[in-house]
Scaffold this motif. Sequence first.
Motif, PDB file in Angstrom:
ATOM      1  N   SER A 192      19.158 -14.891 -48.198  1.00 45.01           N
ATOM      2  CA  SER A 192      19.065 -15.900 -47.161  1.00 45.01           C
ATOM      3  C   SER A 192      17.826 -15.618 -46.309  1.00 45.01           C
ATOM      4  CB  SER A 192      20.322 -15.854 -46.291  1.00 45.01           C
ATOM      5  OG  SER A 192      20.223 -16.775 -45.231  1.00 45.01           O
ATOM      6  N   ASN A 206      14.261 -23.695 -52.477  1.00 45.46           N
ATOM      7  CA  ASN A 206      14.868 -22.491 -53.048  1.00 45.46           C
ATOM      8  C   ASN A 206      16.270 -22.261 -52.483  1.00 45.46           C
ATOM      9  OD1 ASN A 206      14.317 -20.606 -55.030  1.00 45.46           O
ATOM     10  ND2 ASN A 206      13.524 -19.081 -53.600  1.00 45.46           N
ATOM     11  N   GLY A 207      16.856 -23.294 -51.917  1.00 45.72           N
ATOM     12  CA  GLY A 207      18.208 -23.180 -51.385  1.00 45.72           C
ATOM     13  C   GLY A 207      18.311 -22.375 -50.112  1.00 45.72           C
ATOM     14  N   LYS A 250      13.232 -24.282 -48.523  1.00 45.97           N
ATOM     15  CA  LYS A 250      14.268 -25.315 -48.680  1.00 45.97           C
ATOM     16  C   LYS A 250      14.539 -25.600 -50.158  1.00 45.97           C
ATOM     17  CE  LYS A 250      15.406 -30.102 -47.461  1.00 45.97           C
ATOM     18  NZ  LYS A 250      14.976 -31.326 -46.713  1.00 45.97           N
ATOM     19  N   LYS A 281      16.598 -19.704 -49.490  1.00 43.87           N
ATOM     20  CA  LYS A 281      16.499 -18.284 -49.827  1.00 43.87           C
ATOM     21  C   LYS A 281      15.095 -17.899 -50.278  1.00 43.87           C
ATOM     22  CE  LYS A 281      21.355 -17.905 -51.259  1.00 43.87           C
ATOM     23  NZ  LYS A 281      22.291 -17.517 -52.343  1.00 43.87           N
TER      24      LYS A 281
END
Length: 386
Positions: free
Chosen positions: A60, A52-53, A50, A55
């Motif tokens: 993804s 890390n966006g 989370k 990713k």
Amino acid sequence: MRKVLFAVALVLVCSAQAADKIKIGFVSTLSGPSAALGVDIRDAFQLAVKMNGGKLGGLSAEVLVGDDQFKPDVGRQLAEKYVKLDKVNFLTGIVFSNIMLASVPVAFENKIIYVSPNAAPSPLAGSQCNPYFFVASWPNDAYHEAAGQHATNKGYKNAYLIAPNYQAGKDSLAGFKRYYKGQVAAEVYTQLGQLDYSAEIAQIRAAKPQALYIFLPGGMGINFIKQYVGAGMSSEVPLIVPGFGSDQDIIRPVGDAMLGLFDTAHWAIDLDNAANRKFVAAFEKEYKRLPSVFAAQGYDTALLIDATVRDLKGKVENVDATRKAMKSAKFDSVRGAFRFNRNQYPIQNYYLRVVAKDAQGRLVNKSIGTVFKDHGDAYVQECEMK
């Protein structure tokens, strides 16, 4: 003929391109008396993703989570599903050695890397070391080796030892004895998952050892410590535990009875590095509880995979290149500096900690010294992997 050659070339080019998504198969113990361990690993792993966006390594990340229910056969079934049907890029998550030893052969046979956020049994460190197995936590023996050294440093002449009867339990007491110079008053193996320890406590009282060392993870440790303190034994025989034996998942249900308990671990909540401060603050904000060593290991496992995929620029199909990238991956671990040994187990520091109250009056483990510096494992010489 030209069309055929063009089609082959196109396949080769596509196979060399970076993937657009990374799949992680996450198998852990998420129900039953020992669920807190798997939950902490899962929550911290997902927190890292989370933060890390969403990713890992710029791709993804899809994390498939399954509960092994503390059963080796269920763990293996989940591993088979994730590896053979879901085609995951990495497998991780397992808490207990018996479940992991039943499950990871599926990954090995299919050349899928398993990154261990906890279990790291001695056979896989030595003669059965495997190129598809990486340990992001610590060798099964290491906390116990540090505890044995601490007991030696304290000058205890004899110690009573208790562990559950499975691979990690045997590794734990072997590790303690490796560095403990006193006499072993007794070496007792209990049932895995046992919750009533009245008979064992009576035997300890009769033996009158100078110290007691236990390896009883999860609900086993919670019940033992409650019963041990309730029987008035904590004032008679000093109790020493591995780091997870007095960590947040134990402190929360046991409470003030934990005060003053010494343990040994490769991580502490107060380790003074930027990565650890960031992790502890983020975990507490996200989950409204303090992290344990299991959470720290889950978080670092995600960071290790992230660094590996990033260094590969997303090209994870080549497993040999992935192994090489993981072996040398650089990331800011919450434990501070560590590196992989030849058997892909870590070389790192181990600390003496004590349960005390922080500035807010909360029970936490405070680091009070270093027991081992740059400590590896006892089995690496038996590993023939280059």
